[in-house]
Design a protein around this motif. Structure first.
Motif, PDB file in Angstrom:
ATOM      1  N   SER A  73      19.768 -16.878  -6.725  1.00  0.00           N
ATOM      2  CA  SER A  73      20.366 -18.139  -7.664  1.00  0.00           C
ATOM      3  C   SER A  73      20.296 -17.967  -8.736  1.00  0.00           C
ATOM      4  N   THR A 116      15.495 -22.412  -8.901  1.00  0.00           N
ATOM      5  CA  THR A 116      14.494 -23.156  -7.118  1.00  0.00           C
ATOM      6  C   THR A 116      13.368 -23.163  -6.644  1.00  0.00           C
ATOM      7  N   SER A 133      18.317 -28.440  -6.709  1.00  0.00           N
ATOM      8  CA  SER A 133      18.714 -27.488  -5.654  1.00  0.00           C
ATOM      9  C   SER A 133      18.499 -29.452  -4.817  1.00  0.00           C
TER      10      SER A 133
END
Length: 926
Positions: A77, A81, A233
């Motif tokens: 990603s 994160t 997220s």
């Protein structure tokens, strides 16, 4: 997992083939130059159907690919994160505000978005439907947080059970995204859960689940508002979502989150006319005095973002001589200078630069220093340390930066940089000498060491040694803290910032500061927790000490780690850490530290019933304390040695050691130590049958604990007082005492104390005749003791279970429980406990038709009880022998033993048992 992935790929491939065919069909249908065979010819005659199917398949594939993208591994990603906590980094803490931040004057017309949100909430509450998660997304500077806070204020009355604001640091420069464990711990503490009750452990996944379950339970049936700001997220925020239907969650994020059952509120840049209106309102000028066309260009240059517009308006308000044209000229120049910035932030960064260049040089330097701050919020004291100025100057600088819209103000005279402004300040700071960063972190860490020295004066026991702050800390101004309550409040507020500073210092290899800060935070984290956070901190300090080659610091970090592990009932890990601490202290030649570590490991061995090792450790610690003339250390070692002697039924030596400890505590004025010794003396005197004295000592201990506001130890005193009340014929008073203790333990999360209360209540249930309840409660206590590894508690529960099962005519179960209990007690050397079990077993045999075997058990119990001067068990054994003799040889043979038992019961004040024997003797005579 692999099979599911392969199947998904096959579906995507098949979908691609179908899509290709449909495109061909559409093309063929339009051209009408060739004909397709069989049923496909029907599609060719109806080309509109081909278009519909093409659209459906394309939409389906898009959705599937999006879902696959959302499930990419964290390493793939590009967005921030949340890393799993592997224990390799210093601990963090989430900043949680118990009420909403102040609403801002910069909020402008978002009526459509606000009306949508309020309408959604109103509809859900009126129909009784669950409130959905509302995700507010948009680019940086667009006003997501401002909108969420404003909406929170508008909706606050609909959520009377509280409003919480959490910064998740999803995109905060210099800060890692807040982990779910940290956020949950901070949320639970903010809603009133004592930190000792918050689940801890080494399995991050299990801890997240346990804390999330407690969080959902905490909000069950309540109407609360939760703002999760700056999320990285959905995985980061999912454990934080309440489980009930009455709570509203507002989430802000820079990226689209794949939340379930969500409502997405996209906050876009302001419409041009709204941006102009906001500018005019904040500029302090009349609309007629400003060129409308130039204003339109100004707000266009800052991307119609509220943050940029408010900064521009502040510039012109502070410069009455400037015209809109002057401001436009300066903005264009700044924008060109910052052309290397990313396009999405270029315009708003230009407004930052314009505001920054308008500051006086000393204020520019102060603002740059803020870019080095590792924490989230700061006050004037932190600002003074960062800027190397006085607190009075720092307060003026912060107020001026707030007036210039370069910093946000929070309740309590605290300030916070917007994420983009933090980026900008960090960029400015990085343009200077790289040593400036290190020196700024050193200064703020030194300030925190100075402030922690003040707080520790209020929370550390008298006579205990806390490492002093460095010499340069004396120059730091610190807040006034005149009470323990004020100190604890300051520590709770500053905890996230101190831990962030430790992370930064660790990253800069400032090992001495890491070691000192960890030691200074240790007293607070010992009592406030959460203890897994303390474990992470002391591991970091130990690693820093290893890097620095500092044996004494390593020993101190290991000793603190061992103490916290003991609190967590992680006894093997506690023993390992403390034993290594003893070795390191010995190597460093620190005899005081070695004695302290020996004292602590002796407590662990006492708790795990390794009485021989515990007595050896406490005796060695006591000898060292006496050599050093350390009176508090002597008292501690004597008190803990007395507990070991009591656990091994050496009552006279236990009273001797504990009485000497009590005398020293009173000499030193250590109320906490005095209460502990009184409580343990009460336990010993209860075992010796001196119930009046025991009750008096427990009440004295309880009153001291109450004055110290120590609820954990109040509960321990209540439990012991309840035992005395039960033995002296006051079951109602005993139940009240144990129930109150259980309530305290449950609130505070003390699992061992809670198991004790449950066991005592089970005994009362058995005495009241409620056998099913007694068995159920005692089995619960037994399971808790086994989970904790408490063998003494396990043996006591088994003994009582044996009695209850025997009365319930479950003879095999009763005998098995007695046998297990005796095995443990003999291994522990608890002769008083062993005598009690033998008496219970003898009573079971006598009532089940085997008086001869029962008499044998009573004789064993009598020998043990007389050997250790345990009068209650001696009287019970004499009564048992007399009752067996009465069945075997007749009343005449039994009378002598029964009268001995009667006399002892009367001396002990155990009226109910004495009355039973007297009635038996009267019936015998009749």
């Amino acid at each position: 997992m692999r099979t599911r992935r392969d199947a998904t790929i096959a579906v995507v491939a098949g979908g691609g083939a179908v899509t290709t065919m449909l495109v061909g069909l559409v093309t063929n249908a339009v051209s009408a130059q060739s004909h397709w065979p069989s049923w496909l010819a029907w599609l060719q005659k109806h080309p509109w159907l081909s278009f519909v199917m093409l659209g459906v398949v394309t939409a389906g594939l898009t959705t599937l690919l999006a879902a696959l993208d959302d499930r990419r591994a964290p390493g793939q990603s590009p967005e921030p994160t949340v890393r799993p906590d592997d224990g390799s980094d210093p601990p963090g803490a989430a900043l949680v505000l118990r009420s909403l931040p102040r609403d801002t004057a910069a909020f402008t017309d978002r009526s459509a978005e606000l009306e949508s949100l309020v309408g959604s909430v109103r509809t859900a509450q009126e129909t009784g439907e669950a409130l959905l998660v509302h995700v507010i997304d948009g680019m940086p500077g667009v006003g997501k947080t401002t909108f969420a806070v404003h909406a929170g204020h508008v909706l606050a009355e609909r959520f009377p059970d509280g409003q919480l604001f959490v910064n998740l640091n999803g995109h905060t420069t210099g800060r890692s995204p807040v982990q779910a464990t940290e956020a949950l711990a901070s949320l639970l503490a903010a809603t009133g859960v004592p930190t000792q009750q918050i689940p801890v452990g080494d399995d991050a996944g299990a801890i997240i689940e346990a804390r999330a379950a407690m969080w959902r339970s905490q909000l069950a049936g309540k109407k609360a508002l939760l703002i999760l700001d700056n999320a990285a997220s959905y995985r980061q925020l999912e454990p934080l979502l309440p489980g009930g239907t009455g709570c509203l969650v507002l989430v802000t994020s820079r990226k689209r989150l794949a939340a379930h059952e969500e409502v997405v509120l996209a906050v876009e840049a302001l419409p041009p006319d709204h941006a102009v209106t906001l500018f005019v309102r904040l500029s302090g000028r009349s609309a007629d005095s400003l060129d409308r066309e130039v204003l339109a260009e100004l707000v266009r240059l800052c991307g119609y973002l509220p943050l940029g517009v408010s900064l521009l308006a502040a510039r012109i308000r502070h410069h009455p001589s400037w015209s809109a044209e002057d401001l436009h000229e300066r903005l264009v120049a700044a924008r060109d200078r910052l052309g290397e910035l990313r396009a999405g932030e270029r315009a708003v960064a230009a407004t930052f630069d314009l505001s920054y260049r308008d500051l006086a040089p000393e204020r520019q330097r102060f603002f740059r220093c803020l870019g080095f701050y590792p924490g989230t919020e700061l006050d004037a004291y932190v600002g003074a340390a960062l800027g190397s100025v006085s607190v009075a100057v720092a307060r003026r600088q912060l107020d001026a930066l707030y007036d210039a819209h370069l910093i946000d103000e929070h309740p309590g005279s605290r300030y916070r940089l917007h994420d983009l402004l933090r980026d900008y300040a960090r960029g400015l700071a990085d343009e200077g000498d790289s040593m400036d960063h290190v020196q700024a972190v050193q200064r703020v860490c030194t300030y925190y060491l100075a402030a922690l020295a003040v707080t520790n004066e209020h929370i550390v026991r008298g006579g205990a040694i806390v490492p002093p702050p460095p010499d340069d800390a004396e120059r730091m101004e610190t807040p006034v803290m005149e009470s323990r309550t004020a100190a604890l409040s300051w520590l709770e507020n500053e905890r996230p910032n101190v831990l962030a500073c430790i992370r930064q210092a660790n990253g800069l290899a400032l090992h001495d500061l890491v070691i000192r800060l960890a030691a200074a935070m240790a007293p607070f984290l010992r009592q406030a927790g959460p203890w897994d956070q303390a474990v992470g901190l002391h591991r970091t300090a130990a690693e820093a000490a290893r890097h620095a080659g500092d044996q004494q610091a390593l020993a101190g970090a290991l000793a603190e780690l061992g103490v916290v592990r003991r609190f967590m009932a992680s006894y093997p890990e506690a023993t390992e850490a403390l034993n290594e601490a003893v070795t390191q202290y010995d190597a460093a030649g620190d005899r005081r530290g070695k004695a302290d570590a020996l004292n602590q490991v002796g407590i662990v061995w006492y708790l795990t019933a390794d009485n021989e090792a515990s007595a050896r450790a406490q005796s060695e610690a006591l000898a060292l304390y006496r050599e050093l003339g350390d009176r508090l250390g002597q008292a501690n070692a004597l008190a803990d040695l007395g507990m070991v002697r009591r656990q091994t039924s050496n009552f006279d030596t236990a009273v001797e050691a504990q009485s000497e400890a009590l005398s020293i505590y009173r000499e030193l004025g250590d109320r906490y130590g005095e209460a502990n010794s009184l409580r343990d003396l009460g336990i010993v005197h209860c075992l010796m049958g001196e119930y009046t004295l025991a009750a008096q000592q427990q009440r004295e201990a309880f009153n001291i604990y109450k004055a110290l506001d120590d609820r954990v130890h109040q509960a321990y005193a209540l439990n012991e007082l309840g035992v005395v009340q039960r033995l002296t014929g006051d079951p109602d008073g005993a139940r009240d005492a144990h129930a109150q203790a259980l309530e305290h333990y449950t609130e505070l999360g003390d699992r061992f104390g809670r198991a004790n209360s449950i066991r005592h209540l089970g005994v009362l249930d058995r005495l009241s005749g409620d056998l099913p309840m007694a068995i159920r409660v005692l089995e619960e206590a037994l399971e808790a003791y086994r989970d904790l590894g408490s063998r003494g508690g396990e043996a006591a529960s088994l003994s009582e279970l044996g009695v209850a099962r025997g009365i319930a005519r479950e003879q095999d179960g009763a005998v098995d429980a007695f046998r297990q209990s005796l095995e443990i007690l003999r291994d522990l050397g608890d002769r008083c406990g062993e005598a009690e079990v033998l008496n219970h077993w003898g009573a079971l045999l006598r009532t089940s038709g085997n008086p001869a075997a029962g008499r044998g058990r009573f004789e064993q119990a009598l020998g043990l009880a007389r050997g250790i001067r345990c009068p209650l068990e001696e009287a019970r054994a004499l009564e048992g022998i007399g009752r067996c003799d009465r069945v075997i040889d007749g009343p005449a043979r039994a009378e002598g033993r029964l009268r001995e038992a009667l006399t002892m019961y009367r001396q002990l004040g155990v009226s109910a048992l004495a009355d039973d024997i007297e009635r038996l003797l009267v019936s015998q005579a009749g």
